[in-house]
Scaffold this active site. Structure first.
Site, short mmCIF file in Angstrom:
data_model
loop_
_atom_site.label_atom_id
_atom_site.label_comp_id
_atom_site.label_asym_id
_atom_site.label_seq_id
_atom_site.Cartn_x
_atom_site.Cartn_y
_atom_site.Cartn_z
N ASP A 56 -5.81 -3.01 -19.54
CA ASP A 56 -6.71 -1.94 -19.10
C ASP A 56 -8.13 -2.26 -19.54
OD1 ASP A 56 -7.77 0.78 -18.43
OD2 ASP A 56 -5.64 1.28 -18.36
N THR A 88 0.52 4.65 -2.43
CA THR A 88 0.49 6.11 -2.31
C THR A 88 1.12 6.55 -1.00
OG1 THR A 88 -0.98 8.04 -2.06
CG2 THR A 88 -1.88 5.92 -1.41
N SER A 95 -9.03 8.88 3.28
CA SER A 95 -10.15 8.76 2.34
C SER A 95 -10.40 7.29 2.07
CB SER A 95 -9.86 9.50 1.02
OG SER A 95 -8.98 8.74 0.21
N TYR A 140 -10.49 6.00 -0.83
CA TYR A 140 -9.48 5.58 -1.81
C TYR A 140 -8.16 5.25 -1.14
CZ TYR A 140 -5.29 6.24 -4.53
OH TYR A 140 -4.03 6.07 -5.03
N HIS A 141 -7.64 6.18 -0.31
CA HIS A 141 -6.34 5.95 0.31
C HIS A 141 -6.35 4.69 1.17
CE1 HIS A 141 -5.65 10.28 -0.71
NE2 HIS A 141 -4.47 9.79 -0.99
N LYS A 198 -5.35 1.54 -0.61
CA LYS A 198 -3.91 1.33 -0.75
C LYS A 198 -3.29 0.87 0.56
CE LYS A 198 -3.66 2.20 -5.09
NZ LYS A 198 -3.29 1.13 -6.03
#
Length: 393
Positions: A32, A147, A182, A184-185, A188
């Site tokens: 991380d 997702t 979006s 973000y989506h 993925k």
């Protein structure tokens, strides 16, 4: 050999790393750069649950669960040189890739955040996939939490990953079309396509785990010590709808359901999500699929109004008098959408559901009432506009 958990400081990543470490003697490496803590601070919010430093977490894991096999590597997966060194030193048998900027609203703030989200998320995945190829590690099981948002909200039942296309009398199986809503989506959706290409070109065994909206505050391992708690976001940008509703209840506001509230969304408990990822990471190489497998990591779709009513009922146990109110829906959406989604492959993986929504919400309220001062101090970060106007009057 080792198992890498990227994004291992995060909401899902940390309890997943902890569960894996309790079930194997193999080295489990948390990877991380702690960016999530900074993103939440940037939007003026915080985790409701105080998060211990990673050193305190690792100490607690060793003391409470005997996890002497759990360690940390700090670094940025968008840096190719870091990924190369990470893979060469640790030679992973499996990678659980949960690292990402995970917020659709954050990615929609402006062009800068959209660019950052897409670069951060897709560059990290490409670096890992190409790193496995270029360092002759194509037997490594690559497991990514994508997702269910890649599917959008079609009017027909959603299969577990694929679809059948028919044209001019011919039929074939094809990847389900990306219908992300979006920036973000969409990262993925691109990751799913890149993983499919990496499997085809490099023959890497890949599990594309399409994780639903995840709720809850605890897993079996995190309950044992406050230093082991995972983060809990409740703000508009990083908190999911169920968690924002719970924050409204704790802060003394009604739960605001947009429109009819009968639109259903896919959900999975934190406990069940962690269990699925851990089982994939710990699969025997001789038993795991050697192809690309899509899992819909969802236990069931839940209507928004059901979320509100479940929280209302759970709140009564904490002497919270919570109202549910319907407000005009500012979104262009079907308020009666069923969101049918196949999950047979995922349910076979975890054997059975380990936590249901009602228990999960009771857990959330139990946690949030402990930190009510934190919630009320940040209420401007989660109240919808309809309630902000009331609060200002």
């Amino acid at each position: 050999m080792s198992i890498l958990v990227t994004g291992g400081d995060g909401y899902i990543g940390w309890p997943t790393a902890l569960r894996i470490a309790t079930r194997t003697d193999e080295r489990v490496v948390v990877v991380d750069n702690f960016a999530r803590r900074g993103w939440v601070e940037e939007v003026g919010s915080t985790s409701a649950v105080p998060i211990a430093s990673i050193d305190e977490r690792l100490d607690a894991a060793r003391e409470v669960h005997g996890c002497s096999n759990l360690s940390l590597v700090e670094g940025d997966l968008t840096e190719r040189s870091f990924v190369d060194q990470l893979l060469q030193v640790h030679e992973p048998s499996a990678i659980v890739h949960t690292a990402a900027q995970p917020s659709a609203p954050y990615s929609q703030i402006n062009g800068e955040r959209a660019n950052y989200t897409q670069h951060n998320n897709m560059q990290a995945t490409r670096n890992l996939l190409w790193g496995l190829e270029e360092h002759d590690m194509t037997d490594t099981h690559f497991i990514e939490t994508t997702t269910t948002g890649v599917y959008g909200a079609p009017e027909f039942p959603i299969p577990e990953g694929g679809a059948v296309m028919e044209h001019d009398g011919e039929r074939d199986d094809v990847p389900f079309p990306a219908m992300a809503g979006s920036w973000y989506h969409l990262t993925k959706s691109h990751d799913a396509a890149n993983m499919r290409l990496a499997h085809k070109q490099f023959d890497i065994p890949i599990s594309d785990v399409r994780t639903a909206i995840t709720y809850g505050t605890e897993t079996e391992e995190t309950r044992a010590d406050d230093r082991l708690k995972t983060r809990f976001d409740f703000d508009y940008y990083f908190g999911v709808v169920a968690h924002r509703f719970a924050a409204q209840a704790v802060a003394g506001y009604p739960l605001t359901v947009y429109g009819k509230g009968e639109q259903r969304k896919p959900f999975v408990s934190l406990e069940d999500a962690v269990e699925g990822l851990a089982r994939l990471a710990l699969q025997d190489p001789d038993e795991r699929p050697d192809d690309l497998t899509v899992y819909n990591q969802v236990t069931r779709p839940i209507a928004i109004v059901e979320i509100a009513e479940t929280i209302q009922e759970a709140a009564a146990a904490h002497d919270l008098d919570v109202d549910v109110t319907h407000v005009e829906n500012p979104r262009d959406e079907d308020e009666e959408h069923e969101m049918e989604m196949a999950n047979d492959r995922y349910m076979a993986l975890i054997d059975e559901q380990r936590a249901d929504f009602a228990d999960g919400m009771a857990d959330v309220l139990e946690t949030l009432t402990r930190y009510q001062d934190t919630i009320t101090a940040h209420e401007d970060r989660f109240l919808p506009d309809a309630l902000k106007d009331d609060a200002e009057e």
